[in-house]
Scaffold this active site. Structure first.
Site, short mmCIF file in Angstrom:
data_model
loop_
_atom_site.label_atom_id
_atom_site.label_comp_id
_atom_site.label_asym_id
_atom_site.label_seq_id
_atom_site.Cartn_x
_atom_site.Cartn_y
_atom_site.Cartn_z
N ASP A 43 0.82 -1.21 0.00
CA ASP A 43 0.00 0.00 0.00
C ASP A 43 0.87 1.27 0.00
O ASP A 43 1.99 1.26 0.50
CB ASP A 43 -0.91 -0.02 1.24
CG ASP A 43 -2.09 0.94 1.10
OD1 ASP A 43 -2.33 1.45 -0.01
OD2 ASP A 43 -2.78 1.17 2.12
N ASN A 61 -10.93 -2.37 -5.39
CA ASN A 61 -10.17 -1.40 -6.18
C ASN A 61 -10.86 -1.04 -7.51
O ASN A 61 -10.52 -0.04 -8.13
CB ASN A 61 -8.74 -1.90 -6.45
CG ASN A 61 -7.83 -1.87 -5.23
OD1 ASN A 61 -6.93 -2.68 -5.08
ND2 ASN A 61 -8.06 -0.92 -4.33
C1 IPE Z 1 -5.48 -2.72 -0.24
O1 IPE Z 1 -5.11 -1.39 -0.40
C2 IPE Z 1 -5.49 -3.44 -1.55
C3 IPE Z 1 -4.18 -3.67 -2.17
C4 IPE Z 1 -3.03 -3.39 -1.65
C5 IPE Z 1 -4.22 -4.29 -3.46
P1 IPE Z 1 -6.18 -0.22 -0.55
O2 IPE Z 1 -5.42 1.04 -0.59
O3 IPE Z 1 -7.08 -0.53 -1.68
O4 IPE Z 1 -7.00 -0.38 0.80
P2 IPE Z 1 -7.81 0.70 1.66
O5 IPE Z 1 -8.81 1.32 0.75
O6 IPE Z 1 -6.82 1.67 2.19
O7 IPE Z 1 -8.43 -0.11 2.76
C1 IPE Z 2 -1.53 0.30 -3.32
O1 IPE Z 2 -1.33 1.67 -3.35
C2 IPE Z 2 -1.80 -0.27 -4.70
C3 IPE Z 2 -3.17 -0.74 -4.90
C4 IPE Z 2 -4.12 -0.72 -4.03
C5 IPE Z 2 -3.49 -1.25 -6.22
P1 IPE Z 2 -2.54 2.70 -3.36
O2 IPE Z 2 -2.89 3.01 -4.77
O3 IPE Z 2 -3.65 2.22 -2.51
O4 IPE Z 2 -1.84 3.96 -2.70
P2 IPE Z 2 -2.47 4.98 -1.67
O5 IPE Z 2 -3.04 4.20 -0.54
O6 IPE Z 2 -3.51 5.76 -2.41
O7 IPE Z 2 -1.31 5.83 -1.25
MG MG Z 3 -4.07 2.44 -0.55
#
Ligand code: IPE
Ligand code: IPE
Ligand code: MG
Length: 241
Positions: free
Chosen positions: A17, A65
């Protein structure tokens, strides 16, 4: 760092993340954060294999997502396709078997074909198993397991034990994660392996995923080696089965 070979996790899972925040911090588009995230995947996969980890599961894309703008989900899907294509030779070189888990419905045929090719090509590798979760959610996994269990046992005379049920989850045959790492400082499970993480040790780090490297991974392993896993028992009864 001192080695605690005896307390090395057998299965590590990672919620990768912070790609978006990394991009924002560097004044870039969110998608550039995802591109940098692929670099971290390469580093950590190699580091895990070097350390002697048997199973590494990476949460690459959750069912939730899909709620992001199409521009971002399109870019993520094509990044995953490209990464599989580019990284398969590295997996071969490092003797790593690759598997995927998640709902295959709604994934584009190109991606499914790449995933299947990668699984087939790496099937005989035996140094480490890499499991990439694409369009995965823990609740989906439990429901698909219930559905398949009922479909395959129409007379319903199956033994409804935890072991039997686990055999229908996406992770059938794979031991539950010992250690879960989540980067970027968020402290939640976000619908990752809900059933499988019942007794997983949780480790949260503020490092954003695109910056996550071998020393950060080693710090997580070190923290794990200092944990006492009691599984509901008390210290003096831990070795009693
Ligand atoms: C969790 O991250 C999913 C992945 C790393 C693929 P998100 O960024 O989507 O999760 P939330 O929304 O912070 O819970
Ligand atoms: C994790 O990074 C990747 C996926 C969930 C696909 P994020 O895209 O959630 O990054 P933040 O949480 O917005 O920084
Ligand atoms: Mg995230």
């Amino acid at each position: 760092m001192s080695e605690h070979k005896d307390k090395l996790p057998n299965h590590v899972c990672i919620i990768m993340d912070g790609n978006g925040r990394w991009a924002l911090l560097h004044d870039m588009e969110r998608n550039e954060g995802h591109r940098q995230g692929v670099e971290a995947v390469r580093h950590i996969t190699e580091a895990a294999a070097e350390k002697g980890i048997s199973y590494l599961s990476l949460f690459a894309f959750s069912e939730e997502n899909w709620g992001r703008p199409k521009r971002e989900t399109d870019a993520l899907m094509s990044l995953i396709v490209d990464a599989i294509h580019k990284e398969t030779p590295t997996l071969m070189k490092n003797n790593i078997r690759c598997l995927f888990m998640g709902d295959r419905h709604h994934l584009n045929p190109d991606l499914l074909e790449r995933m299947d090719q990668c699984v087939e090509q790496t099937a005989d590798n035996n140094r480490m198993t890499l499991i990439v979760a694409v369009n995965y959610s823990g609740k989906w996994d439990i429901l698909q397991a219930v559905q398949r269990m009922l479909d395959e046992n129409p007379t319903r005379d199956m033994p409804l034990t935890q072991e039997f049920f686990s055999g229908y989850l996406s992770t059938a045959g794979i031991p539950d994660p010992d250690l879960m790492i989540r980067t970027s400082g968020e402290m939640r499970i976000s619908n990752f392996m809900l059933w499988q993480m019942a007794y997983t040790e949780l480790y949260f780090t503020p490092v954003l995923w695109p910056d996550f490297r071998k020393p950060d991974f080693e710090a997580a392993l070190e923290a794990f080696s200092n944990r006492e896993r009691r599984f509901g028992k008390i210290e003096e009864s831990i070795n009693i089965p």
